[in-house]
Enzyme design. Structure first.
Site, PDB file in Angstrom:
ATOM      1  N   THR A  45      38.117  82.717  55.958  1.00  0.00           N
ATOM      2  CA  THR A  45      38.630  82.655  54.582  1.00  0.00           C
ATOM      3  C   THR A  45      39.710  81.582  54.481  1.00  0.00           C
ATOM      4  O   THR A  45      39.725  80.794  53.533  1.00  0.00           O
ATOM      5  CB  THR A  45      39.188  84.048  54.175  1.00  0.00           C
ATOM      6  OG1 THR A  45      38.168  85.017  54.411  1.00  0.00           O
ATOM      7  CG2 THR A  45      39.614  84.082  52.727  1.00  0.00           C
ATOM      8  N   GLU A  62      33.636  78.662  63.843  1.00  0.00           N
ATOM      9  CA  GLU A  62      33.163  79.383  65.038  1.00  0.00           C
ATOM     10  C   GLU A  62      31.637  79.547  64.924  1.00  0.00           C
ATOM     11  O   GLU A  62      31.145  79.993  63.895  1.00  0.00           O
ATOM     12  CB  GLU A  62      33.846  80.763  65.069  1.00  0.00           C
ATOM     13  CG  GLU A  62      33.685  81.496  66.362  1.00  0.00           C
ATOM     14  CD  GLU A  62      34.527  82.792  66.362  1.00  0.00           C
ATOM     15  OE1 GLU A  62      34.386  83.602  65.435  1.00  0.00           O
ATOM     16  OE2 GLU A  62      35.312  82.972  67.303  1.00  0.00           O
ATOM     17  N   GLN A 103      30.643  85.635  77.358  1.00  0.00           N
ATOM     18  CA  GLN A 103      31.824  84.768  77.543  1.00  0.00           C
ATOM     19  C   GLN A 103      31.436  83.370  78.032  1.00  0.00           C
ATOM     20  O   GLN A 103      32.064  82.391  77.648  1.00  0.00           O
ATOM     21  CB  GLN A 103      32.834  85.412  78.491  1.00  0.00           C
ATOM     22  CG  GLN A 103      33.541  86.622  77.917  1.00  0.00           C
ATOM     23  CD  GLN A 103      34.027  86.518  76.492  1.00  0.00           C
ATOM     24  OE1 GLN A 103      33.866  87.451  75.715  1.00  0.00           O
ATOM     25  NE2 GLN A 103      34.622  85.403  76.104  1.00  0.00           N
ATOM     26  N   ARG A 134      39.230  79.398  66.206  1.00  0.00           N
ATOM     27  CA  ARG A 134      39.397  79.832  67.596  1.00  0.00           C
ATOM     28  C   ARG A 134      39.188  78.652  68.555  1.00  0.00           C
ATOM     29  O   ARG A 134      38.859  77.546  68.151  1.00  0.00           O
ATOM     30  CB  ARG A 134      38.501  81.019  67.966  1.00  0.00           C
ATOM     31  CG  ARG A 134      38.859  82.303  67.207  1.00  0.00           C
ATOM     32  CD  ARG A 134      38.538  83.539  68.029  1.00  0.00           C
ATOM     33  NE  ARG A 134      38.922  84.779  67.362  1.00  0.00           N
ATOM     34  CZ  ARG A 134      38.080  85.577  66.715  1.00  0.00           C
ATOM     35  NH1 ARG A 134      36.793  85.288  66.666  1.00  0.00           N
ATOM     36  NH2 ARG A 134      38.511  86.677  66.150  1.00  0.00           N
ATOM     37  N   ARG A 200      29.426  93.168  58.674  1.00  0.00           N
ATOM     38  CA  ARG A 200      28.500  92.518  59.621  1.00  0.00           C
ATOM     39  C   ARG A 200      27.858  93.639  60.458  1.00  0.00           C
ATOM     40  O   ARG A 200      28.592  94.396  61.110  1.00  0.00           O
ATOM     41  CB  ARG A 200      29.318  91.573  60.508  1.00  0.00           C
ATOM     42  CG  ARG A 200      28.528  90.456  61.106  1.00  0.00           C
ATOM     43  CD  ARG A 200      29.419  89.574  61.973  1.00  0.00           C
ATOM     44  NE  ARG A 200      29.874  88.362  61.321  1.00  0.00           N
ATOM     45  CZ  ARG A 200      31.014  87.730  61.633  1.00  0.00           C
ATOM     46  NH1 ARG A 200      31.817  88.211  62.548  1.00  0.00           N
ATOM     47  NH2 ARG A 200      31.342  86.616  61.011  1.00  0.00           N
TER      48      ARG A 200
HETATM   49  N1  LIG Z   1      43.928  87.702  52.771  1.00  0.00           N
HETATM   50  C1  LIG Z   1      42.828  88.390  52.494  1.00  0.00           C
HETATM   51  N2  LIG Z   1      42.859  89.274  51.521  1.00  0.00           N
HETATM   52  C2  LIG Z   1      41.793  90.028  51.227  1.00  0.00           C
HETATM   53  N3  LIG Z   1      40.613  89.945  51.838  1.00  0.00           N
HETATM   54  C3  LIG Z   1      40.522  89.058  52.808  1.00  0.00           C
HETATM   55  C4  LIG Z   1      41.606  88.230  53.198  1.00  0.00           C
HETATM   56  N4  LIG Z   1      41.209  87.436  54.196  1.00  0.00           N
HETATM   57  C5  LIG Z   1      39.935  87.777  54.439  1.00  0.00           C
HETATM   58  N5  LIG Z   1      39.517  88.727  53.601  1.00  0.00           N
HETATM   59  C6  LIG Z   1      38.196  89.374  53.601  1.00  0.00           C
HETATM   60  O1  LIG Z   1      38.069  90.001  54.877  1.00  0.00           O
HETATM   61  C7  LIG Z   1      36.762  89.831  55.407  1.00  0.00           C
HETATM   62  C8  LIG Z   1      36.856  89.115  56.757  1.00  0.00           C
HETATM   63  O2  LIG Z   1      37.338  87.801  56.559  1.00  0.00           O
HETATM   64  P1  LIG Z   1      36.850  86.566  57.439  1.00  0.00           P
HETATM   65  O3  LIG Z   1      35.356  86.560  57.544  1.00  0.00           O
HETATM   66  O4  LIG Z   1      37.513  85.364  56.884  1.00  0.00           O
HETATM   67  O5  LIG Z   1      37.472  86.978  58.837  1.00  0.00           O
HETATM   68  P2  LIG Z   1      37.477  86.198  60.224  1.00  0.00           P
HETATM   69  O6  LIG Z   1      38.848  86.273  60.756  1.00  0.00           O
HETATM   70  O7  LIG Z   1      36.901  84.831  60.049  1.00  0.00           O
HETATM   71  O8  LIG Z   1      36.503  87.095  61.099  1.00  0.00           O
HETATM   72  P3  LIG Z   1      35.915  86.875  62.581  1.00  0.00           P
HETATM   73  O9  LIG Z   1      36.985  87.254  63.528  1.00  0.00           O
HETATM   74  O10 LIG Z   1      34.773  87.817  62.648  1.00  0.00           O
HETATM   75  O11 LIG Z   1      35.477  85.456  62.696  1.00  0.00           O
HETATM   76  C9  LIG Z   1      35.970  89.051  54.363  1.00  0.00           C
HETATM   77  O12 LIG Z   1      35.246  89.980  53.619  1.00  0.00           O
HETATM   78  C10 LIG Z   1      37.042  88.389  53.515  1.00  0.00           C
HETATM   79  O13 LIG Z   1      36.592  88.208  52.196  1.00  0.00           O
HETATM   80  N1  LIG Z   2      33.242  89.427  73.355  1.00  0.00           N
HETATM   81  C1  LIG Z   2      33.629  88.416  72.599  1.00  0.00           C
HETATM   82  N2  LIG Z   2      34.147  87.333  73.176  1.00  0.00           N
HETATM   83  C2  LIG Z   2      34.549  86.262  72.464  1.00  0.00           C
HETATM   84  O1  LIG Z   2      35.008  85.256  73.033  1.00  0.00           O
HETATM   85  C3  LIG Z   2      34.421  86.344  71.063  1.00  0.00           C
HETATM   86  N3  LIG Z   2      34.716  85.503  70.060  1.00  0.00           N
HETATM   87  C4  LIG Z   2      34.364  86.106  68.933  1.00  0.00           C
HETATM   88  N4  LIG Z   2      33.848  87.318  69.186  1.00  0.00           N
HETATM   89  C5  LIG Z   2      33.286  88.241  68.193  1.00  0.00           C
HETATM   90  C6  LIG Z   2      34.294  88.829  67.263  1.00  0.00           C
HETATM   91  C7  LIG Z   2      33.503  88.967  65.985  1.00  0.00           C
HETATM   92  O2  LIG Z   2      32.784  90.197  66.043  1.00  0.00           O
HETATM   93  C8  LIG Z   2      32.512  87.835  66.028  1.00  0.00           C
HETATM   94  C9  LIG Z   2      32.907  86.621  65.220  1.00  0.00           C
HETATM   95  O3  LIG Z   2      34.176  86.186  65.530  1.00  0.00           O
HETATM   96  O4  LIG Z   2      32.394  87.474  67.398  1.00  0.00           O
HETATM   97  C10 LIG Z   2      33.874  87.498  70.507  1.00  0.00           C
HETATM   98  N5  LIG Z   2      33.492  88.533  71.263  1.00  0.00           N
END
Ligand SMILES: Nc1ncnc2c1ncn2[C@@H]1O[C@H](COP(=O)(O)OP(=O)(O)OP(=O)(O)O)[C@@H](O)[C@H]1O
Ligand SMILES: Nc1nc(=O)c2ncn([C@H]3C[C@H](O)[C@@H](CO)O3)c2[nH]1
Length: 269
Positions: A45, A62, A103, A134, A200
């Site tokens: 986001t 990512e 990994q 990341r 997800r």
């Molecule tokens: N500041 C915020 N306020 C409200 N909702 C949010 C905020 N940031 C993210 N979201 C919502 O939270 C959910 C997860 O956000 P996002 O996919 O950006 O997370 P991410 O950190 O990229 O996840 P991942 O670790 O899986 O890659 C989405 O549905 C998004 O719309």
């Molecule tokens: N096991 C494991 N190792 C990683 O390095 C790693 N990086 C991300 N993730 C998982 C988190 C979210 O579900 C999803 C998207 O971020 O993938 C990981 N899981």
């Protein structure tokens, strides 16, 4: 391997080189930052918001889609487009069986991401910035470390992973260097709420406890600095902590404030 110059000096040196000079492109006159944070804290986001605010910047997301559909990468093998499975689902369903495979694969995909050349658009900008979702560092110091501590990586797997990680990072040296981290910080509870909201399928069984463990790993690495890291430039890398507990998605003032902080952070590098 010791860097030849501290990052700051290297950037200045590289910035003075003509654009066509290979080294200037590689080690980067660009500022290179990684966004770190717990699962579903809001990294993608924030990447979208940064992309909208600074359209000239390059965002490297990512490669989660690749983990959900593993395919051979060489052109001959890929042409058969054989799908070997959903590794993300496999690691969540059977962590002790698949953590090592995951990994190795995630590390390799992050390494490739950090080696991506500057985009054409970025080459034309005055203050180029590359943002990675990341990094090779969170791969090791957050996820792999945590899986080892949970017993999902065997001692021998953790040892081989670390050996490979250290070796490749030393080999690639400056080409994968980062200048700093944007750490998105929110409570594990807030992350779990967002995880459920995103829905997800592979993540359905994730418990609050797992997000608490990952939260602690982030805090130890990026805030308390108690995690032992093995790369000199990483030890002193600047970290901007952004509290994202507030729902900034529909709040232009909050978004503006976040963007201002990121811009100001880059100016300090
Ligand atoms: N500041 C915020 N306020 C409200 N909702 C949010 C905020 N940031 C993210 N979201 C919502 O939270 C959910 C997860 O956000 P996002 O996919 O950006 O997370 P991410 O950190 O990229 O996840 P991942 O670790 O899986 O890659 C989405 O549905 C998004 O719309
Ligand atoms: N096991 C494991 N190792 C990683 O390095 C790693 N990086 C991300 N993730 C998982 C988190 C979210 O579900 C999803 C998207 O971020 O993938 C990981 N899981």
């Amino acid at each position: 391997m010791r860097p030849l110059l501290p990052l700051r000096l290297r950037r200045v040196a590289a910035a003075g080189l003509p654009r066509c000079f290979g080294m200037a492109r590689r080690g980067g006159p660009a500022w290179r930052l990684s966004i770190e944070g717990n699962i579903a804290v809001g990294k993608s986001t924030l990447v979208r918001l940064l992309g909208k605010t600074f359209p000239e910047w390059q965002m490297v997301t990512e490669p989660v889609a690749k983990w959900r559909k593993v395919q051979a990468s060489s052109s001959r093998e890929a042409s058969s487009s054989q799908n070997f499975g959903n590794l993300l689902q496999m690691v969540y369903q059977e962590p002790s069986r698949w953590s090592y495979t995951f990994q190795i694969y995630s590390f390799m995909s992050r390494l490739k991401a950090q080696l991506e050349p500057l985009s054409e658009k970025l080459l034309k900008t005055q203050e180029p910035v590359q943002i990675f979702e990341r990094s090779v560092y969170s791969d090791r110091y957050i996820f792999a470390k945590n899986l080892f501590e949970l017993g999902h990586l065997a001692e021998i797997e953790w040892t081989i992973y670390r050996d490979l990680h250290t070796f490749l990072l030393q080999e690639f040296g400056d080409r994968i260097a980062l200048h700093g981290f944007l750490y998105l910080q929110a409570t594990p509870k807030k992350c779990l709420e967002r995880l459920h909201q995103r829905g997800r399928p592979e993540e359905k069984a994730i418990q609050l406890k797992y997000l608490e463990q990952l939260h602690t790993q982030h805090e130890n690495w990026l805030v308390k600095k108690t995690t032992e890291v093995h790369f000199e430039n990483l030890r002193n890398a600047p970290v901007l902590v952004l509290d994202v507990n507030n729902d900034f998605e529909d709040d232009p003032a909050e978004q503006e404030e976040l963007m201002r902080k990121v811009k100001a952070f880059i100016k300090t590098l």
